[in-house]
Motif scaffolding. Structure first.
Motif, PDB file in Angstrom:
ATOM      1  N   SER A 114      85.504  39.560  27.450  1.00 23.18           N
ATOM      2  CA  SER A 114      87.403  39.780  27.513  1.00 23.18           C
ATOM      3  C   SER A 114      88.044  40.244  26.514  1.00 23.18           C
ATOM      4  O   SER A 114      88.751  39.694  25.905  1.00 23.18           O
ATOM      5  N   ARG A 115      87.023  41.473  26.187  1.00 21.37           N
ATOM      6  CA  ARG A 115      87.303  42.079  24.989  1.00 21.37           C
ATOM      7  C   ARG A 115      89.052  42.766  25.294  1.00 21.37           C
ATOM      8  O   ARG A 115      88.728  42.994  26.195  1.00 21.37           O
ATOM      9  N   GLY A 116      89.811  42.688  24.352  1.00 23.25           N
ATOM     10  CA  GLY A 116      90.975  43.071  24.070  1.00 23.25           C
ATOM     11  C   GLY A 116      92.519  42.950  25.808  1.00 23.25           C
ATOM     12  O   GLY A 116      93.146  42.710  25.731  1.00 23.25           O
ATOM     13  N   ARG A 117      91.264  41.123  26.376  1.00 24.95           N
ATOM     14  CA  ARG A 117      91.899  40.713  26.907  1.00 24.95           C
ATOM     15  C   ARG A 117      92.520  39.522  26.965  1.00 24.95           C
ATOM     16  O   ARG A 117      91.821  39.190  26.218  1.00 24.95           O
ATOM     17  N   PHE A 118      93.527  38.858  27.158  1.00 25.86           N
ATOM     18  CA  PHE A 118      93.738  37.396  26.439  1.00 25.86           C
ATOM     19  C   PHE A 118      92.956  36.325  26.850  1.00 25.86           C
ATOM     20  O   PHE A 118      92.839  36.677  28.206  1.00 25.86           O
ATOM     21  N   ALA A 119      92.609  35.500  26.570  1.00 30.26           N
ATOM     22  CA  ALA A 119      91.586  34.352  26.983  1.00 30.26           C
ATOM     23  C   ALA A 119      92.556  33.268  26.479  1.00 30.26           C
ATOM     24  O   ALA A 119      93.032  33.159  25.916  1.00 30.26           O
ATOM     25  N   PRO A 132      95.268  24.032  22.540  1.00 28.89           N
ATOM     26  CA  PRO A 132      95.275  25.339  23.524  1.00 28.89           C
ATOM     27  C   PRO A 132      95.599  26.880  22.596  1.00 28.89           C
ATOM     28  O   PRO A 132      96.659  26.465  21.505  1.00 28.89           O
ATOM     29  N   PHE A 133      95.387  27.743  23.288  1.00 29.63           N
ATOM     30  CA  PHE A 133      95.641  28.791  22.165  1.00 29.63           C
ATOM     31  C   PHE A 133      95.867  29.914  22.895  1.00 29.63           C
ATOM     32  O   PHE A 133      93.845  30.377  23.854  1.00 29.63           O
ATOM     33  N   THR A 134      95.708  30.808  22.942  1.00 28.79           N
ATOM     34  CA  THR A 134      96.135  31.992  23.760  1.00 28.79           C
ATOM     35  C   THR A 134      95.927  33.329  22.797  1.00 28.79           C
ATOM     36  O   THR A 134      96.629  33.854  22.101  1.00 28.79           O
ATOM     37  N   GLY A 135      94.763  33.938  23.229  1.00 25.05           N
ATOM     38  CA  GLY A 135      94.447  35.572  21.859  1.00 25.05           C
ATOM     39  C   GLY A 135      93.473  36.460  22.773  1.00 25.05           C
ATOM     40  O   GLY A 135      92.794  36.055  24.124  1.00 25.05           O
ATOM     41  N   ARG A 136      93.591  37.134  22.450  1.00 22.90           N
ATOM     42  CA  ARG A 136      92.583  38.510  22.540  1.00 22.90           C
ATOM     43  C   ARG A 136      91.650  39.186  22.474  1.00 22.90           C
ATOM     44  O   ARG A 136      91.700  39.238  20.677  1.00 22.90           O
ATOM     45  N   PRO A 137      90.069  38.523  22.330  1.00 23.00           N
ATOM     46  CA  PRO A 137      89.161  38.739  21.513  1.00 23.00           C
ATOM     47  C   PRO A 137      88.687  40.273  20.884  1.00 23.00           C
ATOM     48  O   PRO A 137      89.527  40.986  22.092  1.00 23.00           O
ATOM     49  N   MET A 138      89.066  40.596  19.970  1.00 26.69           N
ATOM     50  CA  MET A 138      88.668  41.754  19.741  1.00 26.69           C
ATOM     51  C   MET A 138      87.384  42.473  19.036  1.00 26.69           C
ATOM     52  O   MET A 138      86.846  43.999  19.425  1.00 26.69           O
ATOM     53  N   ASP A 139      86.978  41.752  18.010  1.00 28.90           N
ATOM     54  CA  ASP A 139      85.785  41.720  17.465  1.00 28.90           C
ATOM     55  C   ASP A 139      84.758  40.720  16.587  1.00 28.90           C
ATOM     56  O   ASP A 139      85.763  39.700  17.071  1.00 28.90           O
ATOM     57  N   VAL A 140      84.009  40.809  16.572  1.00 24.66           N
ATOM     58  CA  VAL A 140      83.143  39.876  15.307  1.00 24.66           C
ATOM     59  C   VAL A 140      82.484  40.198  13.871  1.00 24.66           C
ATOM     60  O   VAL A 140      81.804  41.633  14.495  1.00 24.66           O
ATOM     61  N   ASP A 141      83.456  39.914  13.118  1.00 23.30           N
ATOM     62  CA  ASP A 141      83.061  40.592  12.093  1.00 23.30           C
ATOM     63  C   ASP A 141      81.385  40.740  11.754  1.00 23.30           C
ATOM     64  O   ASP A 141      80.722  39.143  12.114  1.00 23.30           O
ATOM     65  N   GLU A 142      81.183  40.240  10.324  1.00 22.03           N
ATOM     66  CA  GLU A 142      79.191  40.335   9.947  1.00 22.03           C
ATOM     67  C   GLU A 142      79.037  38.843   9.293  1.00 22.03           C
ATOM     68  O   GLU A 142      78.261  38.542   9.461  1.00 22.03           O
TER      69      GLU A 142
END
Ligand code: BTN
Length: 255
Positions: free
Chosen positions: A206-211, A219-229
């Protein structure tokens, strides 16, 4: 080339409550070395994330734990262990897809460390780190991979290698491949190679897509972009703000 460390010590059990529990007990007794693999043909009390039960078909699926002993890994950087484990499982599943002539695009890593085919879960990973001071002393990576189970069909949220590729798989060969991939990623982890984080991010489900998520239970809608260290998911909200969340606050909404 140095011999493969993963699987040099190999313990095979016909049946055990949980390979992760067994590994933790044996580690406490100092009976396991780096790379030890514990394979169980059946688990009677398999554990999943968030205290859930992990069910697998006795003699059909793969349930194993792998012990890693980093040389000098700080607690703050321990998320790389979860990333490498997910990447290794991803690679094994993707390889099976390639051999079956299937596209590997649908094989993705769902944060923090599930492996999915489209929306269907094929593998779950449960990691327990032992920390001494500021360093990770050991890590037990528990991997459940649905291999030949076909009894999942009623549950459209789960799948297996057999269901996806249409053929039975030799679990021993799958484990061998998994050890190879774990070794390859482990070498990069030890070399602090940024390729680990990059590869993980590239495969993020789902990277870059609203999930749909649950954030602090809401409830929260957002776009996964990355995972930090630190293993936190970077999510962009509807206004374009990016924030990092850990698993204690954020989870994907139940499917
Ligand atoms: C999840 O909830 O997705 C994680 C599942 C992890 C299951 C594996 S099977 C081998 C090891 N032993 C356990 O009891 N759990 C892990």
């Amino acid at each position: 080339m140095a011999p493969r460390s993963i699987g040099q010590q190999f313990i095979e059990l016909a049946s055990v409550d949980s390979t992760n529990k067994y590994a933790a007990e044996q580690l406490a007794l100092r009976k396991l070395r780096h790379g030890a693999v514990i394979l169980a043909h059946e688990q009677t009390a398999g554990r999943g994330q968030r205290g859930r039960v992990w069910r697998s078909g006795g003699g059909l699926d793969l349930t194993a734990s792998v012990v890693l002993m980093p040389q000098r890994m700080r607690v703050a950087g321990q998320a790389v262990l979860a990333k490498m484990a997910a990447l290794a499982v991803h690679d094994v599943v993707a390889d099976a897809f390639r051999q079956a002539g299937l596209a590997t695009g649908p094989v993705r890593i769902k944060w923090p460390n599930d492996v999915l085919v489209d929306r269907r879960k094929i593998s779950g990973i449960l990691i327990k780190n032992e920390v001494v001071g500021t360093l990770v002393q050991s890590c037990v990576v528990g991997i459940g991979l649905n291999v030949n189970n076909t009894d999942l069909e009623a549950d459209i949220q789960a799948t297996s290698l057999r269901l996806e590729t249409g053929r039975e798989h030799d679990r021993r060969a799958v484990l061998e491949a998994l050890c190879d991939r774990l070794e390859a990623w482990w070498q990069r982890v030890e070399a602090e190679d940024p390729a680990v984080g990059q590869a993980y991010a590239d495969l993020l489900w789902s990277r870059g897509r609203f999930a749909e998520f649950q954030l602090d239970g809401e409830p929260f809608t957002g776009r996964p972009m990355d995972v930090d260290e630190e293993g936190r998911l970077l999510v962009e909200d509807g206004e374009g703000r990016v924030q990092a969340y850990g698993t204690e606050r954020l989870r994907f909404a139940p499917r």
